[in-house]
Design a protein around this motif. Sequence first.
Motif, PDB file in Angstrom:
ATOM      1  N   LYS A 117      -7.672 -13.994   0.823  1.00 38.88           N
ATOM      2  CA  LYS A 117      -7.724 -12.605   1.511  1.00 38.88           C
ATOM      3  C   LYS A 117      -7.074 -12.832   2.771  1.00 38.88           C
ATOM      4  O   LYS A 117      -7.533 -13.775   3.695  1.00 38.88           O
ATOM      5  CB  LYS A 117      -9.001 -11.968   1.735  1.00 38.88           C
ATOM      6  N   ASN A 175      -6.596 -11.875   6.732  1.00 41.46           N
ATOM      7  CA  ASN A 175      -7.087 -11.111   7.789  1.00 41.46           C
ATOM      8  C   ASN A 175      -6.298 -10.998   9.113  1.00 41.46           C
ATOM      9  O   ASN A 175      -6.578  -9.815   9.655  1.00 41.46           O
ATOM     10  CB  ASN A 175      -8.543 -11.933   8.208  1.00 41.46           C
ATOM     11  N   GLU A 176      -5.483 -11.798   9.418  1.00 45.11           N
ATOM     12  CA  GLU A 176      -4.667 -11.906  10.415  1.00 45.11           C
ATOM     13  C   GLU A 176      -3.719 -12.774  10.391  1.00 45.11           C
ATOM     14  O   GLU A 176      -3.616 -13.731   9.734  1.00 45.11           O
ATOM     15  CB  GLU A 176      -5.606 -11.849  11.674  1.00 45.11           C
ATOM     16  N   GLU A 190       0.733  -4.964   7.354  1.00 43.41           N
ATOM     17  CA  GLU A 190      -0.446  -5.302   8.096  1.00 43.41           C
ATOM     18  C   GLU A 190      -1.616  -4.181   7.669  1.00 43.41           C
ATOM     19  O   GLU A 190      -2.627  -4.030   8.476  1.00 43.41           O
ATOM     20  CB  GLU A 190      -0.119  -5.211   9.459  1.00 43.41           C
ATOM     21  N   GLU A 191      -1.442  -3.558   6.548  1.00 40.67           N
ATOM     22  CA  GLU A 191      -2.724  -2.706   6.075  1.00 40.67           C
ATOM     23  C   GLU A 191      -3.460  -3.785   5.177  1.00 40.67           C
ATOM     24  O   GLU A 191      -3.512  -3.529   4.065  1.00 40.67           O
ATOM     25  CB  GLU A 191      -1.971  -1.699   5.396  1.00 40.67           C
ATOM     26  N   TYR A 192      -4.154  -4.419   5.701  1.00 37.30           N
ATOM     27  CA  TYR A 192      -4.892  -5.581   4.826  1.00 37.30           C
ATOM     28  C   TYR A 192      -5.984  -5.161   3.997  1.00 37.30           C
ATOM     29  O   TYR A 192      -6.420  -5.583   3.225  1.00 37.30           O
ATOM     30  CB  TYR A 192      -5.318  -6.678   5.916  1.00 37.30           C
ATOM     31  N   SER A 193      -6.455  -3.805   4.235  1.00 37.10           N
ATOM     32  CA  SER A 193      -7.431  -3.023   3.625  1.00 37.10           C
ATOM     33  C   SER A 193      -7.169  -2.969   2.222  1.00 37.10           C
ATOM     34  O   SER A 193      -7.968  -2.982   1.174  1.00 37.10           O
ATOM     35  CB  SER A 193      -8.250  -1.737   4.297  1.00 37.10           C
ATOM     36  N   VAL A 194      -5.896  -2.847   1.895  1.00 38.03           N
ATOM     37  CA  VAL A 194      -5.229  -2.780   0.465  1.00 38.03           C
ATOM     38  C   VAL A 194      -6.017  -4.109  -0.480  1.00 38.03           C
ATOM     39  O   VAL A 194      -5.903  -3.840  -1.625  1.00 38.03           O
ATOM     40  CB  VAL A 194      -3.813  -2.730   0.326  1.00 38.03           C
ATOM     41  N   GLN A 195      -6.198  -5.067   0.333  1.00 39.88           N
ATOM     42  CA  GLN A 195      -6.740  -6.291  -0.641  1.00 39.88           C
ATOM     43  C   GLN A 195      -8.123  -5.771  -1.099  1.00 39.88           C
ATOM     44  O   GLN A 195      -8.442  -6.255  -2.337  1.00 39.88           O
ATOM     45  CB  GLN A 195      -6.744  -7.441   0.120  1.00 39.88           C
ATOM     46  N   ASP A 196      -8.954  -5.198  -0.280  1.00 39.39           N
ATOM     47  CA  ASP A 196     -10.281  -4.800  -0.698  1.00 39.39           C
ATOM     48  C   ASP A 196     -10.187  -3.987  -1.902  1.00 39.39           C
ATOM     49  O   ASP A 196     -10.870  -3.853  -3.090  1.00 39.39           O
ATOM     50  CB  ASP A 196     -10.926  -4.171   0.501  1.00 39.39           C
ATOM     51  N   LYS A 197      -9.185  -3.011  -1.813  1.00 42.43           N
ATOM     52  CA  LYS A 197      -8.985  -1.953  -2.972  1.00 42.43           C
ATOM     53  C   LYS A 197      -8.908  -2.833  -4.196  1.00 42.43           C
ATOM     54  O   LYS A 197      -9.424  -2.374  -5.447  1.00 42.43           O
ATOM     55  CB  LYS A 197      -7.963  -1.218  -2.568  1.00 42.43           C
ATOM     56  N   PRO A 219       0.732  -1.394   0.020  1.00 42.00           N
ATOM     57  CA  PRO A 219      -0.057   0.027   0.047  1.00 42.00           C
ATOM     58  C   PRO A 219       0.686   1.156  -0.022  1.00 42.00           C
ATOM     59  O   PRO A 219       0.446   2.509  -0.370  1.00 42.00           O
ATOM     60  CB  PRO A 219      -0.755  -0.177   1.200  1.00 42.00           C
TER      61      PRO A 219
END
Length: 228
Positions: free
Chosen positions: A218, A220-221, A195-202, A166
């Motif tokens: 995906k 998550n942790e 650990e900025e896992y929201s980049v996967q949603d993007k 990211p």
Amino acid sequence: MTVTYINHSGFIVETESCYLIFDYFNGELPQFSDKPIYIFSSHGHQDHFNREIFNMFDDDKVKYILSGDIKKKIKTIDTAKILFVYPRKEYSLDNLKIRTLKSTDLGVAFIVETDGAKIYHGGDLNCWMWQEENKQFNNSMKNSYEREIKTIEGETLDIAFVPLDPRQDEYYDRGIKFILSKCNIVNLFPMHMWEEYSVQDKFLMDENNNLNQTKFYKINEKNDTWRI
């Protein structure tokens, strides 16, 4: 096969006959059964290599496959159980067939074949383009990355661990999209996400992400585990 995410770019792949541990630098490890363990480090950066890998297992079944740049970092370590590898080479170790690509940063990327599966771990081989860099740098990086990936164009990779960073802002997906366009990736795991896992949603919301038939896992942790 079973895949376990440790942290950052660290993963464990359990096959029928062995365990492959890639780019461990910290994190909790699961319990291991009585199989040979092979520990891979793609290069010596602190987020991909930790000398503690030599203290984690008191077992004669452990062997190490390390990028050659790490050699100078471990002068006090007994190298009898270490295979040092270099870019664009092929190696055999027990029932592993190992190929390396040249990283666009430091060290190597790995392609490991064992138990009928072909596993790619990119290390820091990525299209490292940055907004703050000039056009000449970014074009050179793009060309270097694409040239390296084209050496495996058309190959089927059963599992691929590929950076999705990211920090690269608008360029965050250039590397992963390109390898998806050139290789048949069956199961894809993003890594190097800090650990900025929201980049996967993007990435998943992008209609032009080139996933096609590729299964995207995906994260998550830490210690997420999947049966492939």
